[in-house]
Design a protein around this motif. Sequence first.
Motif, PDB file in Angstrom:
ATOM      1  N   ILE A 287       0.856  -1.187   0.000  1.00  0.00           N
ATOM      2  CA  ILE A 287       0.000   0.000   0.000  1.00  0.00           C
ATOM      3  C   ILE A 287       0.886   1.229   0.000  1.00  0.00           C
ATOM      4  N   ILE A 288       0.547   2.201  -0.834  1.00  0.00           N
ATOM      5  CA  ILE A 288       1.296   3.460  -0.853  1.00  0.00           C
ATOM      6  C   ILE A 288       0.959   4.245   0.412  1.00  0.00           C
ATOM      7  N   PHE A 289       1.977   4.515   1.215  1.00  0.00           N
ATOM      8  CA  PHE A 289       1.793   5.266   2.457  1.00  0.00           C
ATOM      9  C   PHE A 289       2.046   6.759   2.248  1.00  0.00           C
ATOM     10  N   TYR A 290       3.079   7.073   1.467  1.00  0.00           N
ATOM     11  CA  TYR A 290       3.488   8.456   1.252  1.00  0.00           C
ATOM     12  C   TYR A 290       3.892   8.639  -0.194  1.00  0.00           C
ATOM     13  N   CYS A 291       3.593   9.806  -0.748  1.00  0.00           N
ATOM     14  CA  CYS A 291       4.113  10.130  -2.070  1.00  0.00           C
ATOM     15  C   CYS A 291       4.494  11.598  -2.147  1.00  0.00           C
ATOM     16  N   GLN A 292       5.569  11.864  -2.852  1.00  0.00           N
ATOM     17  CA  GLN A 292       6.059  13.210  -3.077  1.00  0.00           C
ATOM     18  C   GLN A 292       5.060  13.978  -3.933  1.00  0.00           C
ATOM     19  N   ASN A 293       4.939  15.273  -3.728  1.00  0.00           N
ATOM     20  CA  ASN A 293       4.038  16.060  -4.574  1.00  0.00           C
ATOM     21  C   ASN A 293       4.759  17.195  -5.289  1.00  0.00           C
ATOM     22  N   SER A 294       6.084  17.118  -5.322  1.00  0.00           N
ATOM     23  CA  SER A 294       6.855  18.130  -6.037  1.00  0.00           C
ATOM     24  C   SER A 294       6.756  17.892  -7.541  1.00  0.00           C
ATOM     25  N   PRO A 295       6.686  18.949  -8.346  1.00  0.00           N
ATOM     26  CA  PRO A 295       6.629  18.748  -9.798  1.00  0.00           C
ATOM     27  C   PRO A 295       7.937  18.243 -10.385  1.00  0.00           C
ATOM     28  N   MET A 296       9.060  18.548  -9.708  1.00  0.00           N
ATOM     29  CA  MET A 296      10.378  18.141 -10.188  1.00  0.00           C
ATOM     30  C   MET A 296      11.040  17.241  -9.147  1.00  0.00           C
ATOM     31  N   ILE A 297      11.577  16.118  -9.620  1.00  0.00           N
ATOM     32  CA  ILE A 297      12.233  15.166  -8.732  1.00  0.00           C
ATOM     33  C   ILE A 297      13.712  15.074  -9.119  1.00  0.00           C
TER      34      ILE A 297
END
Length: 312
Positions: A287-297
């Motif tokens: 299960i996905i717990f956390y995800c980045q929300n920045s447009p650039m990685i």
Amino acid sequence: MNKEIIYSMNTAYRGEYEIQGFSYGSGDKAACIVGAMRGNEFQQLYISSLLAKKLGELEARGAIVSGKKILLIPSINYSSFNVGKKYWITDNSDINRSFPGNPEGQATSRIAAAVMEKVTGYAYGIQFASFYMDGEFIPHVRMIETGKQSNSLASQFGMPYVLTAEPRSYDKATLNYNWQMRGTEAFSVYSGVTDTINGESANQAVSSVLRFLTRMGVIRYNCHAGYISTIMDEEDLLSIRSEHAAGFFKKLVQPGDEVVRGDIIANIINPMTGENTTDIYAPTDGIIFYCQNSPMIYQNSVIFKMIRRLHN
């Protein structure tokens, strides 16, 4: 509801600085709830405002148990909200890395000391906290493992997950840790986002607190039973990094989504050509717990944290 001045001081930029608290009921120090400590915690301040309205309604109906007092401090650092800064406006220091504080120290240390004095002695302490990484995550309750924590009490919030963590060096300068050291059962409630407002997760956080206070005999309130919480260690979360390329980040999943090993969960796109340079795959079922929300990685950044399937 009674308004209290938790702390006040003169500042060079905004004149008199006050931390306001609102108390409901009277008697024993039953529960203290602290909202935003940083100037980007819009969700945490919003949750506090919803809770203030609800507690006021409950008090008006006589639903605060006799002899019990609840103290709500919606914001400790509203000056940073006013100027669009995350940390303290003059020296960029973090109030939630300044506890237990020093009444003769720098501004954030004096604030922490004054707040610590006011919130000490409550049976239960609840903080609406922001996740240590920018992005979105599954709502949960987090507890620092001080030897004084209670997993069974944390489950009474009815949140999907209870996350436990060994204290890191900076954790020992947080409100949660110092609350526990002074005998308060302390919990940090995380509601999914920080610098935006998510109404659904905000209402979930308010419901979880009202559920907890009901189960602890502080208020009388009929609410949904919530989740049977899954208790897990923060170290068990699997970090997924963008190991091979930097670029625009296109996520294909959200926190709470179930994935199986080999699913493509994100793309990294070349910002110059628009070509898809890298696919990010789920390394296991979970299960996905956390995800980045920045447009650039950028290369080697943590872009997801996963909960592994228990049977794996």
